[in-house]
Design an enzyme around this catalytic site. Structure first.
Site, PDB file in Angstrom:
ATOM      1  N   GLU A  45       0.829  -1.214   0.000  1.00  0.00           N
ATOM      2  CA  GLU A  45       0.000   0.000   0.000  1.00  0.00           C
ATOM      3  C   GLU A  45       0.865   1.266   0.000  1.00  0.00           C
ATOM      4  O   GLU A  45       0.679   2.178   0.811  1.00  0.00           O
ATOM      5  CB  GLU A  45      -0.976   0.022   1.184  1.00  0.00           C
ATOM      6  CG  GLU A  45      -2.273  -0.703   0.892  1.00  0.00           C
ATOM      7  CD  GLU A  45      -3.429  -0.232   1.748  1.00  0.00           C
ATOM      8  OE1 GLU A  45      -4.232   0.579   1.262  1.00  0.00           O
ATOM      9  OE2 GLU A  45      -3.530  -0.688   2.903  1.00  0.00           O
ATOM     10  N   TYR A  90       0.469  -7.958  -1.775  1.00  0.00           N
ATOM     11  CA  TYR A  90      -0.644  -7.288  -1.105  1.00  0.00           C
ATOM     12  C   TYR A  90      -1.945  -7.885  -1.625  1.00  0.00           C
ATOM     13  O   TYR A  90      -2.414  -7.557  -2.708  1.00  0.00           O
ATOM     14  CB  TYR A  90      -0.588  -5.784  -1.359  1.00  0.00           C
ATOM     15  CG  TYR A  90      -1.766  -5.005  -0.805  1.00  0.00           C
ATOM     16  CD1 TYR A  90      -2.231  -5.243   0.484  1.00  0.00           C
ATOM     17  CD2 TYR A  90      -2.408  -4.049  -1.571  1.00  0.00           C
ATOM     18  CE1 TYR A  90      -3.309  -4.536   0.989  1.00  0.00           C
ATOM     19  CE2 TYR A  90      -3.484  -3.332  -1.072  1.00  0.00           C
ATOM     20  CZ  TYR A  90      -3.938  -3.573   0.206  1.00  0.00           C
ATOM     21  OH  TYR A  90      -5.019  -2.872   0.698  1.00  0.00           O
ATOM     22  N   ASP A 124       1.117  -8.085   3.351  1.00  0.00           N
ATOM     23  CA  ASP A 124      -0.224  -8.039   3.916  1.00  0.00           C
ATOM     24  C   ASP A 124      -1.096  -8.958   3.084  1.00  0.00           C
ATOM     25  O   ASP A 124      -1.516  -8.604   1.984  1.00  0.00           O
ATOM     26  CB  ASP A 124      -0.731  -6.590   3.878  1.00  0.00           C
ATOM     27  CG  ASP A 124      -2.170  -6.462   4.357  1.00  0.00           C
ATOM     28  OD1 ASP A 124      -2.743  -7.465   4.834  1.00  0.00           O
ATOM     29  OD2 ASP A 124      -2.727  -5.352   4.244  1.00  0.00           O
ATOM     30  N   ASN A 176      -4.003 -10.353   4.193  1.00  0.00           N
ATOM     31  CA  ASN A 176      -5.404 -10.050   4.483  1.00  0.00           C
ATOM     32  C   ASN A 176      -6.284 -11.262   4.774  1.00  0.00           C
ATOM     33  O   ASN A 176      -7.483 -11.254   4.482  1.00  0.00           O
ATOM     34  CB  ASN A 176      -6.006  -9.219   3.341  1.00  0.00           C
ATOM     35  CG  ASN A 176      -5.929  -7.727   3.637  1.00  0.00           C
ATOM     36  OD1 ASN A 176      -6.256  -7.295   4.736  1.00  0.00           O
ATOM     37  ND2 ASN A 176      -5.490  -6.947   2.659  1.00  0.00           N
ATOM     38  N   ASP A 235      -1.451   1.584  10.313  1.00  0.00           N
ATOM     39  CA  ASP A 235      -2.317   0.706  11.099  1.00  0.00           C
ATOM     40  C   ASP A 235      -1.746  -0.708  11.172  1.00  0.00           C
ATOM     41  O   ASP A 235      -2.232  -1.540  11.930  1.00  0.00           O
ATOM     42  CB  ASP A 235      -3.749   0.696  10.553  1.00  0.00           C
ATOM     43  CG  ASP A 235      -3.847   0.412   9.068  1.00  0.00           C
ATOM     44  OD1 ASP A 235      -2.797   0.373   8.387  1.00  0.00           O
ATOM     45  OD2 ASP A 235      -4.975   0.256   8.562  1.00  0.00           O
TER      46      ASP A 235
END
Length: 280
Positions: free
Chosen positions: A51, A126, A166, A168, A270
Site C-alpha cells: 500500500e 498485497y 499483507d 489479508n 495501522d
C-alpha cells in the site's frame, strides 16, 4: 532521534540477513508519522512495502539514497502499490504475479538476490482486503487462486523463496483477538479464504509460516489494529502480515519480531512491521 515503536532492537548475528515487511497505508502519510526514524534504527537489509499509494518518484524521494528500489505501482492512482527495497542490487526482477488481469494492480513484485552463492527470491505481496458480496471479494479469491499457481512455480524453481506482505487473511483462531464475532462474517476470516492458507502451509504446496513457527502456539502476535475505536489499546488485533518461506529458507529463520508501537499516537501505519532475521 525519535523511534516511533517499542522496538526490541535485535542485534544481527554475523552473516544474518534482515527482512522486514510492512503495509505503510500510504508512504507519504507514514513518513509524516516518522517512519524514517524506524528505518534508520532497524538495520534492515531488505524492506518490503505494501500500500505504497504514491508515484515512483515520490517513493524514491522519501526513501532517499542507499537503496535499490523495485516498485510496482497500481494503475488506479492512490491505491495499492508494492515495493522491494534492498541494500544490494537484485540480479533479476519480475513485476507481477503472472496473470494479465492483475498486471497493473500493484499487488505482487519479485526480486532475486544472490546471497553466499545462492539465489534468494523475495516477493512483496498485497492481497485484496475484500468485501463480502462484491467484486472486491471475487477478485480476492481470483488472486489467492493465482497465488496457488505461482507459489508452486517458485518453489519448484528455487530452494530459497520468501513471500512477505499483507495477505489479508487470518489463518487460525490464534491470529485474531475476536474470532467468534468475525468468523464467517467478515472478509479475512471466511472459511473459503482460510482454506487457501491451509493449502499454502500444507504438504501439497509446502510453505512455512515463519513468524508462527518462531512464536509458537500463542495468541498473536498481531500485526494490524484498526485506527478506529480502542482496538490498538485493547490489543484487539489481527495477524494478517506474513513471512511465507520454502522449507530450506524457513530453516534459516532465527529471530522474528513485530515492531508494535508503544502508543497509539506513535504508529506510522495501522500495520506494524514484521521483522525476521535469516542466517545464511
Amino acid at each position: 532521534m525519535v523511534i516511533p515503536t517499542s522496538v526490541e532492537i535485535l542485534s544481527k548475528d554475523a552473516g544474518a540477513l534482515r527482512v522486514a515487511s510492512v503495509n505503510v497505508n500510504g508512504i507519504r502519510a507514514a513518513y509524516k508519522r516518522n517512519m524514517a526514524d524506524w528505518i534508520a534504527a532497524r538495520d534492515v537489509d531488505i524492506l518490503c512495502l505494501q500500500e505504497v499509494r504514491a508515484p515512483d518518484k515520490i517513493l524514491r524521494e522519501l526513501i532517499g539514497e542507499g537503496w535499490h528500489i523495485l516498485h510496482a505501482e497500481a494503475k488506479d492512482k492512490g491505491r495499492a502499490g508494492v515495493a522491494v527495497l534492498s541494500r544490494t542490487e537484485p540480479v533479476a526482477v519480475r513485476e507481477h504475479i503472472g496473470e494479465d488481469y492483475f498486471a497493473d494492480s500493484g499487488r505482487w513484485v519479485e526480486a532475486d538476490f544472490e546471497v553466499n552463492g545462492e539465489i534468494f527470491t523475495v516477493v512483496s505481496a498485497y492481497v485484496h482486503s475484500g468485501e463480502l458480496g462484491t467484486q472486491k471479494q471475487e477478485d480476492k479469491y481470483r488472486f489467492l487462486q493465482r497465488m496457488n499457481v505461482r507459489l508452486v512455480e517458485l518453489k519448484n524453481e528455487k530452494d530459497h523463496v520468501l513471500v512477505v506482505g499483507d495477505l489479508n487473511v487470518v489463518h487460525t483462531e490464534k491470529d485474531i483477538k475476536n474470532w467468534k464475532p468475525n468468523h464467517n462474517k467478515r472478509a479475512g476470516v471466511m472459511d473459503e479464504e482460510i482454506a487457501y492458507f491451509d493449502g499454502f502451509f500444507g504438504p501439497e504446496i509446502g510453505y512455512k509460516d515463519v513468524a508462527r513457527e518462531l512464536a509458537g502456539d500463542v495468541q498473536g502476535p498481531y500485526t494490524w489494529w484498526s485506527f478506529r475505536g480502542q482496538a490498538f489499546d485493547n490489543d484487539a488485533g489481527w495477524r494478517i502480515d506474513y513471512h511465507m518461506a520454502t522449507p530450506a529458507l524457513a530453516a534459516k529463520a532465527i529471530k522474528s519480531h513485530v515492531d508494535r508501537a508503544s502508543a497509539y499516537d506513535l504508529r506510522f501505519s495501522d500495520h506494524a512491521p514484521l521483522v525476521v532475521d535469516y542466517q545464511f
